[in-house]
Design a protein around this motif. Structure first.
Motif, PDB file in Angstrom:
ATOM      1  N   ALA A   1     -13.501  -2.809  -9.196  1.00 56.44           N
ATOM      2  CA  ALA A   1     -13.706  -3.758  -8.100  1.00 56.44           C
ATOM      3  C   ALA A   1     -13.389  -3.132  -6.741  1.00 56.44           C
ATOM      4  O   ALA A   1     -13.308  -3.841  -5.742  1.00 56.44           O
ATOM      5  CB  ALA A   1     -12.848  -5.006  -8.307  1.00 56.44           C
ATOM      6  N   MET A   2     -13.247  -1.828  -6.709  1.00 58.65           N
ATOM      7  CA  MET A   2     -12.880  -1.155  -5.464  1.00 58.65           C
ATOM      8  C   MET A   2     -14.056  -1.082  -4.506  1.00 58.65           C
ATOM      9  O   MET A   2     -15.150  -0.629  -4.869  1.00 58.65           O
ATOM     10  CB  MET A   2     -12.388   0.264  -5.761  1.00 58.65           C
ATOM     11  N   ASN A   3     -13.840  -1.533  -3.276  1.00 55.57           N
ATOM     12  CA  ASN A   3     -14.794  -1.324  -2.198  1.00 55.57           C
ATOM     13  C   ASN A   3     -14.177  -0.272  -1.285  1.00 55.57           C
ATOM     14  O   ASN A   3     -13.258  -0.556  -0.513  1.00 55.57           O
ATOM     15  CB  ASN A   3     -15.056  -2.627  -1.442  1.00 55.57           C
ATOM     16  N   TRP A   4     -14.679   0.940  -1.374  1.00 55.64           N
ATOM     17  CA  TRP A   4     -14.059   2.067  -0.686  1.00 55.64           C
ATOM     18  C   TRP A   4     -14.118   1.924   0.828  1.00 55.64           C
ATOM     19  O   TRP A   4     -13.313   2.542   1.537  1.00 55.64           O
ATOM     20  CB  TRP A   4     -14.719   3.368  -1.132  1.00 55.64           C
ATOM     21  N   SER A   5     -15.024   1.125   1.328  1.00 57.18           N
ATOM     22  CA  SER A   5     -15.111   0.952   2.782  1.00 57.18           C
ATOM     23  C   SER A   5     -13.915   0.174   3.325  1.00 57.18           C
ATOM     24  O   SER A   5     -13.667   0.193   4.531  1.00 57.18           O
ATOM     25  CB  SER A   5     -16.409   0.236   3.153  1.00 57.18           C
ATOM     26  N   ASN A   6     -13.158  -0.469   2.431  1.00 58.31           N
ATOM     27  CA  ASN A   6     -12.022  -1.283   2.881  1.00 58.31           C
ATOM     28  C   ASN A   6     -10.702  -0.522   2.905  1.00 58.31           C
ATOM     29  O   ASN A   6      -9.686  -1.079   3.323  1.00 58.31           O
ATOM     30  CB  ASN A   6     -11.853  -2.502   1.970  1.00 58.31           C
ATOM     31  N   VAL A   7     -10.674   0.718   2.423  1.00 57.94           N
ATOM     32  CA  VAL A   7      -9.406   1.442   2.309  1.00 57.94           C
ATOM     33  C   VAL A   7      -9.481   2.797   2.993  1.00 57.94           C
ATOM     34  O   VAL A   7     -10.554   3.392   3.132  1.00 57.94           O
ATOM     35  CB  VAL A   7      -8.991   1.631   0.830  1.00 57.94           C
ATOM     36  N   THR A   8      -8.315   3.263   3.413  1.00 53.14           N
ATOM     37  CA  THR A   8      -8.186   4.614   3.972  1.00 53.14           C
ATOM     38  C   THR A   8      -7.484   5.536   2.986  1.00 53.14           C
ATOM     39  O   THR A   8      -7.659   6.752   3.029  1.00 53.14           O
ATOM     40  CB  THR A   8      -7.386   4.601   5.275  1.00 53.14           C
ATOM     41  N   HIS A   9      -6.659   4.947   2.109  1.00 51.72           N
ATOM     42  CA  HIS A   9      -5.900   5.708   1.121  1.00 51.72           C
ATOM     43  C   HIS A   9      -5.881   4.948  -0.205  1.00 51.72           C
ATOM     44  O   HIS A   9      -5.934   3.715  -0.222  1.00 51.72           O
ATOM     45  CB  HIS A   9      -4.443   5.909   1.564  1.00 51.72           C
ATOM     46  N   VAL A  10      -5.805   5.694  -1.294  1.00 49.37           N
ATOM     47  CA  VAL A  10      -5.590   5.100  -2.607  1.00 49.37           C
ATOM     48  C   VAL A  10      -4.520   5.917  -3.311  1.00 49.37           C
ATOM     49  O   VAL A  10      -4.522   7.148  -3.253  1.00 49.37           O
ATOM     50  CB  VAL A  10      -6.899   5.058  -3.438  1.00 49.37           C
ATOM     51  N   THR A  11      -3.573   5.214  -3.925  1.00 45.72           N
ATOM     52  CA  THR A  11      -2.553   5.879  -4.730  1.00 45.72           C
ATOM     53  C   THR A  11      -2.685   5.386  -6.155  1.00 45.72           C
ATOM     54  O   THR A  11      -2.783   4.177  -6.396  1.00 45.72           O
ATOM     55  CB  THR A  11      -1.136   5.581  -4.198  1.00 45.72           C
ATOM     56  N   PHE A  12      -2.699   6.318  -7.101  1.00 46.07           N
ATOM     57  CA  PHE A  12      -2.846   6.004  -8.522  1.00 46.07           C
ATOM     58  C   PHE A  12      -1.538   6.317  -9.223  1.00 46.07           C
ATOM     59  O   PHE A  12      -1.116   7.460  -9.287  1.00 46.07           O
ATOM     60  CB  PHE A  12      -4.001   6.820  -9.107  1.00 46.07           C
ATOM     61  N   LYS A  13      -0.891   5.278  -9.780  1.00 44.18           N
ATOM     62  CA  LYS A  13       0.403   5.445 -10.438  1.00 44.18           C
ATOM     63  C   LYS A  13       0.186   6.015 -11.839  1.00 44.18           C
ATOM     64  O   LYS A  13       0.375   5.348 -12.854  1.00 44.18           O
ATOM     65  CB  LYS A  13       1.139   4.103 -10.491  1.00 44.18           C
ATOM     66  N   ALA A  14      -0.188   7.302 -11.863  1.00 42.76           N
ATOM     67  CA  ALA A  14      -0.528   7.962 -13.124  1.00 42.76           C
ATOM     68  C   ALA A  14       0.650   8.668 -13.760  1.00 42.76           C
ATOM     69  O   ALA A  14       0.588   9.055 -14.927  1.00 42.76           O
ATOM     70  CB  ALA A  14      -1.664   8.965 -12.899  1.00 42.76           C
ATOM     71  N   GLY A  15       1.730   8.860 -13.003  1.00 35.59           N
ATOM     72  CA  GLY A  15       2.867   9.627 -13.507  1.00 35.59           C
ATOM     73  C   GLY A  15       4.054   8.752 -13.871  1.00 35.59           C
ATOM     74  O   GLY A  15       4.445   7.884 -13.092  1.00 35.59           O
TER      75      GLY A  15
END
Length: 457
Positions: free
Chosen positions: A152-166
């Motif tokens: 559901a991500m609209n990339w035009s709405n964000v400047t950064h994304v953090t993925f809690k993968a660790g």
């Protein structure tokens, strides 16, 4: 002469028989329309339903040679990539070339009828690929949970994304398997960079349902207090950021909620050492952030000891005032609580290093006591914003959804409240805002990320 007549009759009858057979076959094909079919091989795996995207490296191939078509030898088969014809015939091998999303489609026609199946693939950028960041004045960050759901991500709405993968496990080792399953980290980083968005790795110990550390957990803190384990974790992060083309790392708590206060203090001191060693290893080019508390433990962090972070993510939601035994039902993430939380940190470090948190989850009560207050520590849970909208399509502009029986309800942040919060953040010159968890949001006009982005412009 009689023999010749007999032979002639036999031949004539045979010709009539063959002619009738041909006419019958043609008649049957006309009267019984036969739809073409795509069969053979592992069709459910090749063309999954529901559709799932296969992640590929440049040069990797998808072989469709095992697919068969019916009626055999009578179909017309056309292969398309992104709606452009690339091949005809029953055999086709796709070779990943252009980075990004692609749809491979096969169209099979027979007797005026066409059927089709498709497969979505995403081609990754190679390690070290560069990108051009979008221009922005305020940070709008989607903080994804461990599932890394960007559907559901609209990339035009964000400047950064953090993925809690660790996740730091009980042995004090950084487990990054969440990001490696399905090459999820690479997919997120590539899609982010294609849209000019910075991509960061989030690390933590095991989190509770509300996105904070499990109370009295000490696995992350113990590892950070051990110089050998801390150094190993720094190197693991450095290598992972390089290998997966990530732009930085967020340290999401280091066991800051413990019964023994000295343990919390020591864990937070070790976190500062960890941040400083990360900066030494990563240099100035990588982003380093720290997600921080707003309870009394915040005093362990100061502007001086946080000099090596680019900014801090202030967890300005989930007050804890509505989830204890006998506590009143209510919204733990209201406007005033966010303002008070932000101002705690405003008094400590520059506004240009403060990104304020907003929740995309609701507090759902399941039982109350005789006074209508929360019954106990198991009589509530957390529900994603997208699931709230699934319960009620009109819930987007509210902060409470009543349940049955009364007074059970879900308390949450809808679009108006999120907009109000983001407007405060902009008006008071904070660096920006982040949404926890970004996975919980929806796309479209009722998106919380969209509300934040619009208000911060």
């Amino acid at each position: 002469m009689k023999t010749y007549k007999i032979i002639a009759c036999i031949l004539f009858s045979l010709m009539l028989f063959i002619g009738c057979k041909k006419d019958d076959a043609a008649s049957q094909e006309e009267d019984n329309v036969f739809s073409p079919r795509i069969i053979g091989g592992d069709v459910p795996s090749i063309f999954p339903n529901p559709n799932t995207t296969q992640v590929l490296d440049v040069g990797e191939k998808v072989d469709f040679s095992q697919v068969q078509f019916s009626p055999t030898g009578k179909t017309t088969v056309v292969w398309k990539v992104d709606d452009v014809q690339v091949a005809t015939g029953e055999k086709y091998i796709f070779t990943a070339a252009a980075v990004g999303d692609h749809r491979i489609k096969v169209e099979v026609s027979y007797n005026g009828t066409t059927v089709s199946r498709y497969k979505d693939v995403f081609v990754l950028a190679g390690a070290g690929a560069t990108f051009t960041p979008k221009t922005f004045t305020k940070v709008t960050m989607s903080y994804l949970g461990e599932n890394g759901d960007i559907s559901a991500m609209n990339w035009s709405n964000v400047t950064h994304v953090t993925f809690k993968a660790g996740t730091v496990n009980a042995a004090g080792i950084l487990d990054l398997s969440r990001g490696e399953t399905g090459r999820k980290t690479q997919e997120i980083a590539t899609k982010a960079h294609l849209n000019g968005v910075y991509a960061l790795l989030g690390i933590s110990a095991t989190l509770s349902a509300n996105g904070w550390n499990v109370y009295d957990s000490n696995t992350f803190g113990t590892a950070l207090k051990n110089p050998v384990q801390r150094a190993a974790m720094v190197q693991d992060i450095k290598k992972y950021l390089t290998d997966r083309s990530l732009d930085g790392v967020d340290v999401l708590m280091a066991d800051v909620g413990n019964t023994v206060e000295a343990t919390t203090t020591a864990n937070m001191a070790a976190t500062i050492l960890f941040i400083n060693e990360l900066r030494g290893a990563l240099g100035a080019a990588k982003i380093i952030t720290l997600t921080v508390p707003v309870n009394y433990t915040h005093s362990n962090y100061t502007a001086a000891n946080l000099v090596n972070v680019d900014w801090v993510n202030v967890r300005a939601f989930e007050s804890g005032l509505n989830t204890g035994v006998g506590r009143p039902l209510g919204n733990p993430s209201g406007y005033q609580y966010m303002v008070a939380s932000a101002e705690i940190w405003k008094a400590k470090i520059p506004l240009s290093k403060l990104v304020i948190g907003i929740p995309a989850m609701g507090l759902r009560y399941t039982a109350v006591d005789a006074n209508g207050n929360n019954l106990n520590f198991t009589s509530f849970n957390y529900i994603p914003y997208k699931d709230i909208l699934a319960l009620s399509a009109t819930a987007f502009d509210k902060e409470k959804l009543d349940l049955t029986p009364a007074p059970l309800a879900i308390y949450y942040n809808g679009v108006p409240l999120v907009t109000q919060k983001a407007q405060y953040i902009k008006a008071n010159n904070y660096l920006g805002a982040y949404l926890w968890q970004g996975d919980f949001d929806v796309n479209g006009p009722n998106s919380l990320t969209l509300a934040i982005s619009n208000a911060l412009k």
